[in-house]
Design a protein around this motif. Structure first.
Motif, mmCIF file in Angstrom:
data_model
loop_
_atom_site.group_PDB
_atom_site.id
_atom_site.type_symbol
_atom_site.label_atom_id
_atom_site.label_comp_id
_atom_site.label_asym_id
_atom_site.label_seq_id
_atom_site.Cartn_x
_atom_site.Cartn_y
_atom_site.Cartn_z
ATOM 1 N N LYS A 1 0.709 -1.310 0.099
ATOM 2 C CA LYS A 1 0.100 -0.135 0.150
ATOM 3 C C LYS A 1 0.916 1.354 -0.151
ATOM 4 O O LYS A 1 0.309 2.461 -0.244
ATOM 5 C CB LYS A 1 -1.057 0.110 1.249
ATOM 6 N N ASP A 2 2.221 1.286 0.393
ATOM 7 C CA ASP A 2 2.857 2.561 0.497
ATOM 8 C C ASP A 2 3.746 2.604 -0.785
ATOM 9 O O ASP A 2 3.993 1.392 -1.624
ATOM 10 C CB ASP A 2 3.705 2.443 1.816
ATOM 11 N N ALA A 3 4.549 3.580 -0.918
ATOM 12 C CA ALA A 3 5.460 4.121 -1.959
ATOM 13 C C ALA A 3 6.816 2.899 -1.890
ATOM 14 O O ALA A 3 7.088 2.386 -0.771
ATOM 15 C CB ALA A 3 5.719 5.427 -1.926
ATOM 16 N N GLU A 4 7.553 3.269 -2.806
ATOM 17 C CA GLU A 4 8.873 2.501 -2.992
ATOM 18 C C GLU A 4 9.648 3.180 -1.661
ATOM 19 O O GLU A 4 9.435 4.287 -1.293
ATOM 20 C CB GLU A 4 9.526 2.751 -4.309
ATOM 21 N N ILE A 5 10.622 2.337 -1.063
ATOM 22 C CA ILE A 5 11.336 2.776 -0.046
ATOM 23 C C ILE A 5 12.185 3.906 0.028
ATOM 24 O O ILE A 5 12.222 4.625 0.811
ATOM 25 C CB ILE A 5 12.231 1.459 0.270
ATOM 26 N N GLU A 6 12.647 4.021 -1.187
ATOM 27 C CA GLU A 6 13.350 5.473 -1.381
ATOM 28 C C GLU A 6 12.447 6.795 -1.141
ATOM 29 O O GLU A 6 12.764 7.494 -0.452
ATOM 30 C CB GLU A 6 14.016 5.429 -2.672
ATOM 31 N N ASP A 7 11.411 6.735 -1.482
ATOM 32 C CA ASP A 7 10.193 7.846 -1.315
ATOM 33 C C ASP A 7 9.755 7.516 -0.028
ATOM 34 O O ASP A 7 9.511 8.468 0.886
ATOM 35 C CB ASP A 7 9.066 7.772 -2.313
ATOM 36 N N LEU A 8 9.539 6.464 0.629
ATOM 37 C CA LEU A 8 8.933 6.403 1.828
ATOM 38 C C LEU A 8 9.834 6.809 2.950
ATOM 39 O O LEU A 8 9.352 7.415 4.034
ATOM 40 C CB LEU A 8 8.540 4.834 2.071
ATOM 41 N N LEU A 9 11.273 6.633 2.854
ATOM 42 C CA LEU A 9 11.832 6.942 3.822
ATOM 43 C C LEU A 9 12.273 8.705 3.888
ATOM 44 O O LEU A 9 12.526 9.293 4.983
ATOM 45 C CB LEU A 9 13.528 6.664 3.620
ATOM 46 N N ASP A 10 11.802 9.215 2.861
ATOM 47 C CA ASP A 10 11.740 10.823 2.683
ATOM 48 C C ASP A 10 10.181 11.222 3.232
ATOM 49 O O ASP A 10 10.303 12.507 3.571
ATOM 50 C CB ASP A 10 11.996 11.232 1.316
ATOM 51 N N SER A 11 9.436 10.452 3.397
ATOM 52 C CA SER A 11 7.998 11.219 3.598
ATOM 53 C C SER A 11 7.688 10.885 5.287
ATOM 54 O O SER A 11 8.573 10.326 5.983
ATOM 55 C CB SER A 11 6.961 10.180 3.021
ATOM 56 N N ASN A 12 6.639 11.684 5.616
ATOM 57 C CA ASN A 12 6.177 11.570 6.789
ATOM 58 C C ASN A 12 5.442 10.080 7.313
ATOM 59 O O ASN A 12 4.977 10.237 8.415
ATOM 60 C CB ASN A 12 5.301 12.731 7.456
ATOM 61 N N GLN A 13 5.438 9.398 6.299
ATOM 62 C CA GLN A 13 4.623 8.117 6.451
ATOM 63 C C GLN A 13 5.446 7.058 6.938
ATOM 64 O O GLN A 13 4.940 5.783 7.296
ATOM 65 C CB GLN A 13 4.065 7.855 5.269
ATOM 66 N N PHE A 14 6.771 7.168 6.848
ATOM 67 C CA PHE A 14 7.692 6.070 7.278
ATOM 68 C C PHE A 14 7.583 5.627 8.644
ATOM 69 O O PHE A 14 7.456 4.405 8.768
ATOM 70 C CB PHE A 14 9.248 6.426 6.956
ATOM 71 N N MET A 15 7.774 6.564 9.563
ATOM 72 C CA MET A 15 7.710 5.998 11.047
ATOM 73 C C MET A 15 6.266 5.261 11.142
ATOM 74 O O MET A 15 6.441 4.303 11.919
ATOM 75 C CB MET A 15 7.868 7.183 11.967
ATOM 76 N N PRO A 16 5.129 5.947 10.804
ATOM 77 C CA PRO A 16 3.711 5.143 10.965
ATOM 78 C C PRO A 16 3.858 3.796 10.383
ATOM 79 O O PRO A 16 3.379 2.931 10.912
ATOM 80 C CB PRO A 16 2.761 6.185 10.283
ATOM 81 N N PHE A 17 4.488 3.603 9.173
ATOM 82 C CA PHE A 17 4.612 2.417 8.474
ATOM 83 C C PHE A 17 5.628 1.485 9.460
ATOM 84 O O PHE A 17 5.260 0.271 9.593
ATOM 85 C CB PHE A 17 5.293 2.449 7.286
#
Length: 652
Positions: free
Chosen positions: A391-407
């Motif tokens: 459901k989330d973006a690729e890891i490179e983008d996810l690490l830059d987003s505020n959604q990473f820690m919730p993930f």
């Protein structure tokens, strides 16, 4: 043909392999071209970094660039006359162009190249399938008498692959006229195949001085496997099937493929009786126990099946998906036999990796009266995990987003809820992008995950430099600064692993490098530093030479990524200890790999904290005299070291 003539022929092939055997295809190497700006091309051909240019002497169609990667593409030389090139000559039409013939030869270089990790030469990389090989030869056969280069290709192709058609090629060539400059190669090739057999072998030595005494015959055995046994290539021909196995009957990574296809051929053509005759003469060979367990003539199938399980417990064949799938099929074949249940189920769990979605694995468990209810929980955990990872973006983008820690938190909660079932689900992940997301989450919340299951997905997983940087410098990251950090356990699992657990030497080294980069940033902390020093001083059986070399190159010597460098933070005492222990390991082992790594680290160390060690060792004649024992293996090593130290002293 005497032994020296045979060895001379092989040496000539080794030398020609440095230029992709282009000469044998009719390509004349233009040695005078060594700079990128001497040619015009849209392709990635760079003479300045080792690629080379050839003139099509055979068909006069122009010049071609040949890259180390195997790429072959047309190029234009800016000043052709100065290199003896005449583009105005009329091209000669031939059935097979020089460019195509050069591309054919690329696969054959794997027989002779001195890269010790390359051991799977196969013409299928060019031709695709056997039907194409047969069709090409049938079409080209009538051209061989007039085309010495094309004849040479098929002579080598069929000769090294032990294909009987080599005799037909020899008969054609011996009646043909060969020009003087090429005649010696053709004559030597014919004599080689007439006077050697499948047991011919020679030592291959790489550029670091490391040697392999059986690599050539291992390579040739694989070639014969792909051309005579794989997918029923030689038809109903037991002699050819057996040859590819008997040439190199040792436990090695491709043995399982040969055994499985040997069994397939025996079954398809019902040649079990021929096998029984051979077996009575030669006795036991590796993994023939599996063949015996499947042989309808065998009376004690269970004995051989249990022997096969014992061999599997010693030799790991879970490095590639292909090997794993073959072992799974082989284990499935044995499900109805009265086996040692614990050993059988243990092997199945390992090779199926608890894959509860595999119908074969479920059937195996049921055949041994195992309770499969827990698989429903694992299946549920797997579905939940897949849903989250998709459901989330690729890891490179996810690490830059505020959604990473919730993930990370959501994944950790999932791990806590399903516990061991979650570990099974993680171990069963197939997509690298999913594995990478789980590993990154682990790095931030290690207590929620099993290090063993994370290690399973980390092996052979490529982690880009971009992801490594984002992991290490993420605002929520805590660095590894002590040996009681849970994440050091996964690092140590990687560092203590061995090459045979990985798909290839390349993936093994890349995984070691990633592990090293994850702790380099704070490697000067005393407990981490001592952990690394202990790796260098440990027995090779605990930490391999490859691991020790990576520690030096990527932790003590890394300068490729300035953000990662910890060199300036080491104390002078730590620097002295690092290089004293590194060179002591070299004096004791004379390892080329370690010498290269330690020397590279010293060369790249550009901080003032190195000064005291340089001053201490530069005039220490007793210490320097230890290099004398290395001179036989590394000529001029002492002189080179003293020169490097002198240069470093002056620069710092």
């Amino acid at each position: 043909m005497n032994k020296e003539m045979i060895n001379s022929f092989i040496r000539s092939l080794q030398i020609l392999t440095e230029y992709n055997l282009s000469y044998l295809a009719g390509g004349e190497v233009i040695d005078s071209i060594s700079e990128d700006d001497e040619i015009i091309t849209d392709e990635m051909i760079y003479p300045g970094t080792g690629d080379f240019v050839v003139w099509d002497k055979r068909c006069l169609t122009g010049t071609y660039g040949v890259a180390e990667s195997g790429l072959i593409a047309p190029v234009k030389v800016k000043n052709p006359a100065s290199h003896g090139i005449n583009y105005s000559q009329k091209p000669i039409e031939r059935l097979v162009s020089t460019a195509v013939l050069m591309k054919r030869y690329v696969w054959m270089t794997d027989l002779f190249i001195n890269w010790l990790h390359r051991d799977t030469p196969s013409p299928l990389r060019f031709f695709g399938d056997f039907e194409n090989i047969n069709a090409c030869y049938a079409e080209e056969k009538n051209e061989l008498a007039q085309d010495q280069w094309l004849a040479m290709y098929w002579l080598l192709h069929f000769g090294f692959s032990m294909d009987d058609r080599v005799n037909e090629v020899i008969a054609i060539v011996e009646k043909s006229e060969i020009e003087n400059s090429f005649a010696a190669y053709v004559e030597d090739a014919i004599n080689f195949f007439k006077h050697t057999d499948a047991n011919f072998n020679y030592v291959i030595t790489n550029n670091n001085g490391e040697s392999s005494e059986d690599l050539f015959i291992k390579r040739r055995s694989y070639l014969v496997y792909t051309t005579q046994l794989y997918r029923y290539a030689s038809g109903d021909n037991f002699k050819k099937w057996w040859l590819c196995f008997s040439m190199y009957p040792h436990f090695e990574e491709n043995l399982i493929l040969k055994i499985r296809w040997l069994k397939n051929n025996l079954k398809k053509f019902d040649r079990w009786n021929e096998l029984d005759k051979v077996r009575s003469e030669i006795g036991e060979l590796p993994f023939l126990s599996y063949i015996s367990a499947c042989n309808p003539n065998t009376t004690d199938k269970e004995h051989f099946a249990n022997q096969f399980l014992e061999e599997l417990s010693v030799h790991n064949y879970n490095k590639t998906d292909l090997q794993k799938s073959f072992i799974q099929i082989m284990l499935y074949d044995l499900r109805c036999l009265d086996l040692e249940t614990d050993a059988y189920l243990k092997a199945c769990e390992y090779y199926f990796e608890g894959d509860f979605q595999s119908e074969e694995y479920i059937e195996i468990l049921k055949s041994k009266n195992q309770n499969t209810e827990s698989l429903d929980v694992s299946n549920e955990a797997s579905n939940e995990l897949q849903k989250l990872l998709n459901k989330d973006a690729e890891i490179e983008d996810l690490l830059d987003s505020n959604q990473f820690m919730p993930f990370v938190i959501e994944l950790s909660n999932l791990a806590e809820r399903y516990k061991s079932a979650f570990d099974v689900a993680v171990s069963s992940l197939k997509e690298d992008s999913h594995k990478l997301k789980v590993f990154c989450a682990y790095w931030f919340q290690p207590s929620s995950f099993s290090a063993e299951s994370i290690f399973t997905i980390l092996k052979n997983l490529f982690i880009s430099d971009t992801v490594l940087k984002k992991l290490i410098f993420h605002q929520e990251t805590t660095q590894v600064i002590a040996t009681d950090d849970e994440r050091l356990k996964i690092i140590d699992l990687v560092f203590t692993s061995k090459e045979n657990e990985y798909q290839s030497k390349f993936t093994y080294e890349k995984t070691l490098e990633a592990a090293a980069m994850l702790i380099v940033y704070k490697s000067y902390y005393e407990s981490i530093f001592e952990y690394l020093i202990n790796i260098i001083t440990a027995e090779d059986a605990v930490y391999s030479v490859e691991t020790k070399a990576i520690v030096f190159k990527k932790i003590f010597g890394e300068d490729s990524y300035e953000d990662f460098s910890a060199q300036s933070n080491y104390s002078a005492v730590q620097v002295e200890k690092t290089f004293d222990i590194g060179f002591q390991a070299i004096f004791e082992t004379a390892s080329p790999l370690l010498l290269n790594a330690v020397g590279s680290a010293l060369h790249k160390w550009n901080e003032p904290n190195l000064k005291s060690w340089l001053a201490k060792r530069y005039n220490d004649k007793v210490w320097l005299n230890q290099f004398d024992a290395l001179e036989n293996k590394f000529k001029g090593i002492k002189k080179q070291f003293v020169a490097l130290v002198k240069e470093k002293k002056a620069s710092l």
